[in-house]
Design an enzyme around this catalytic site. Structure first.
Site, PDB file in Angstrom:
ATOM      1  N   CYS A 232       0.885  -1.185   0.000  1.00 13.20           N
ATOM      2  CA  CYS A 232       0.000   0.000   0.000  1.00 13.20           C
ATOM      3  C   CYS A 232       0.913   1.223   0.000  1.00 13.20           C
ATOM      4  CB  CYS A 232      -0.904   0.012   1.228  1.00 13.20           C
ATOM      5  SG  CYS A 232      -1.815  -1.521   1.518  1.00 13.20           S
ATOM      6  N   ALA A 233       1.703   1.346  -1.069  1.00  8.51           N
ATOM      7  CA  ALA A 233       2.841   2.275  -1.056  1.00  8.51           C
ATOM      8  C   ALA A 233       2.455   3.749  -1.048  1.00  8.51           C
ATOM      9  CB  ALA A 233       3.751   1.989  -2.245  1.00  8.51           C
ATOM     10  N   GLY A 236       4.814   6.914  -1.314  1.00  5.42           N
ATOM     11  CA  GLY A 236       6.121   6.284  -1.157  1.00  5.42           C
ATOM     12  C   GLY A 236       7.053   6.722  -0.055  1.00  5.42           C
ATOM     13  N   GLY A 237       6.535   7.367   1.004  1.00  2.00           N
ATOM     14  CA  GLY A 237       7.419   7.770   2.107  1.00  2.00           C
ATOM     15  C   GLY A 237       8.227   6.602   2.659  1.00  2.00           C
ATOM     16  N   LYS A 238       7.543   5.483   2.911  1.00  2.00           N
ATOM     17  CA  LYS A 238       8.234   4.319   3.498  1.00  2.00           C
ATOM     18  C   LYS A 238       9.027   3.554   2.437  1.00  2.00           C
ATOM     19  CE  LYS A 238       4.756   4.195   7.097  1.00  2.00           C
ATOM     20  NZ  LYS A 238       3.834   5.160   6.496  1.00  2.00           N
ATOM     21  N   ASP A 256       0.064  -0.015  -5.445  1.00  2.00           N
ATOM     22  CA  ASP A 256      -1.039   0.784  -4.895  1.00  2.00           C
ATOM     23  C   ASP A 256      -2.226   0.716  -5.860  1.00  2.00           C
ATOM     24  OD1 ASP A 256      -1.089   2.834  -2.405  1.00  2.00           O
ATOM     25  OD2 ASP A 256      -2.564   3.424  -3.901  1.00  2.00           O
ATOM     26  N   ASP A 283      -4.464  -3.025 -10.669  1.00  2.00           N
ATOM     27  CA  ASP A 283      -5.698  -2.812 -11.435  1.00  2.00           C
ATOM     28  C   ASP A 283      -6.504  -4.104 -11.559  1.00  2.00           C
ATOM     29  OD1 ASP A 283      -3.904  -4.032 -13.118  1.00  2.00           O
ATOM     30  OD2 ASP A 283      -3.663  -2.297 -14.439  1.00  2.00           O
ATOM     31  N   ASP A 301       1.180  -1.343   4.881  1.00  2.00           N
ATOM     32  CA  ASP A 301       0.908  -0.098   5.611  1.00  2.00           C
ATOM     33  C   ASP A 301      -0.579   0.168   5.357  1.00  2.00           C
ATOM     34  OD1 ASP A 301       1.057   2.310   6.904  1.00  2.00           O
ATOM     35  OD2 ASP A 301       2.052   3.368   5.274  1.00  2.00           O
ATOM     36  N   CYS A 354      -1.529   3.900  11.089  1.00  2.00           N
ATOM     37  CA  CYS A 354      -1.326   5.130  11.862  1.00  2.00           C
ATOM     38  C   CYS A 354      -2.585   5.371  12.706  1.00  2.00           C
ATOM     39  CB  CYS A 354      -0.999   6.320  10.961  1.00  2.00           C
ATOM     40  SG  CYS A 354      -2.189   6.618   9.664  1.00  2.00           S
TER      41      CYS A 354
END
Length: 403
Positions: A232-233, A236-238, A256, A283, A301, A354
């Site tokens: 679940c990018a 892309g922070g992680k 994603d 998709d 995530d 989170c």
């Protein structure tokens, strides 16, 4: 502090859009700040911070001002007057603020401050679920912490620099930072600033990423040369943190369902010099099935209520609905069951959110371990981060190994 008419009016306009039209606060503020090119950084920060402040305390201020949604323009000026009185800002001598009952506002504030749902300005259902899941004491401390303005934390991109070098470069550009002792790559800004304009940002030396969020990639226990799938990018922070931890060696597949987020990820990866990242849009279920049993590490995530990040998204308090929580819990479990199949034997899976609610965290992991897919896994360790204890976002992460 003297209030300027055009700044106050811009703030009231922004609030009307956020409250009455349901638009996202960050997008509305971004648009509002472009309204007048003559505004300096002080003017802009007044609009942004005051708008966020009134959004954060919407329930309390509306109760004190005795106004109900949808808010009329005069209602929003009354709420602004409440903000002035409680912040010790002198009320301007304008028709909009005639006969502001200052003593009554202070009296009502004292009275409502004794009741948590008003004092911390949250909907009834959220207050109830927080207390039920975390216990009265923990929830009281947590929601209080989540009502504070979030600090700005950045992650030094180790593919290009070190935190020490980055701190020096930013200092040369007039931005002072402090090191965070327990977070090896993090720096915290001493004062809020537009860091996206710095040469250091344009050169890809850092990403804005909360200290708690920086814990997630570390939890994955990656090594250079591995095959890692970030399921679940998002933007892309992680993913970018993982690329740095893997020293650009090996392969990261970023997935994603939203193609536009993956486009942004590609742009960020290029700036960061992360060359081992490949993006794939989900998709169809084929995209996931093709990856079954192939990854050393899988990060989920998961989409969640976001209750751990209310300090940076205060409008989420008013957008979230109890039925969304039920829906998202089902989604979390489906994602866990499906995406866990990507892990190969002996590989590891990290499930992260989170949120601070056990029903989205520990309880989901326990449910998963009882499912057909989950029986192959054992829980290695888990970590709950509360905002009230860390001073940063609320997070949860669990590391599971496929046997």
């Amino acid at each position: 502090m003297r209030l300027h008419r055009n700044l106050v009016f811009a703030t009231v306009d922004a609030l009307a859009e956020i409250f009455n039209e349901g638009n996202y606060a960050d997008k509305v503020i971004e648009k509002t700040l472009k309204r007048d090119k003559r505004w300096g950084s002080r003017d802009r920060s007044f609009i942004a911070e005051t708008t966020y402040d009134i959004v954060r305390w919407k329930r309390l201020y509306a109760e004190i001002a005795e106004v109900k949604e949808p808010f009329k323009r005069e209602d929003l000026f009354r709420m602004f007057a409440v903000w002035c009185v409680l912040r010790g800002v002198q009320i301007p001598d304008w028709p909009q603020f005639e006969k502001t009952p200052e003593r009554r506002i202070k009296g009502k504030f004292d009275e409502l401050s004794k009741i948590r749902k008003f004092r911390e300005s949250v909907p009834d259902w959220m207050d109830e679920i927080g207390a039920k899941e975390l216990g009265e004491k923990v929830w009281t401390n947590e929601i209080h912490a989540l009502n504070k303005q979030a600090p700005v934390v950045i992650r030094a991109n180790k593919l290009k620099t070190t935190p020490q070098e980055l701190a020096k470069k930013l200092s040369e550009e007039g931005i002072e930072t402090t090191n965070l002792r327990n977070y090896p790559e993090a720096l915290e800004l001493k004062e809020r600033a537009n860091i996206f304009r710095t040469a250091a940002f344009k050169d890809g030396l850092f990403e804005v990423q909360d200290a708690s969020s920086q814990r997630v990639a570390e939890f994955l226990d990656v090594e250079p040369g591995m095959r890692v799938v970030d399921t679940c990018a998002g933007a892309g922070g992680k993913t970018l943190h993982l690329a740095a931890l893997m020293a650009n060696k090996g392969q990261i597949i970023a997935l994603d369902i939203y193609g536009n987020k993956l486009k942004e990820l590609k742009r960020r990866a290029k700036r960061a010099g992360a060359h081992n990242v490949e993006t794939r849009s989900i998709d169809s279920t084929k995209v996931i099935k093709k990856l079954y049993g192939t990854a050393d590490r899988v990060l989920i995530d998961a989409p969640c209520s976001g209750l751990g990040v209310l300090s940076r998204n205060p409008d989420a308090k008013w957008k979230l609905q109890p039925d969304f929580l039920d829906k998202i819990r089902n989604t979390q479990l489906e994602i866990l069951e499906q995406y866990s199949k990507i892990v190969k034997k002996g590989g590891k899976l990290v499930y992260a959110t989170c949120s601070v609610l056990p029903s989205e965290n520990q309880q989901q992991v326990q449910k998963f371990l009882k499912t057909e897919s989950g029986k192959e896994f054992k829980l290695l360790r888990e970590k709950s981060i509360l905002s009230s204890e860390s001073g940063y976002d609320g997070f949860y992460m669990a590391s599971l190994q496929k046997e």
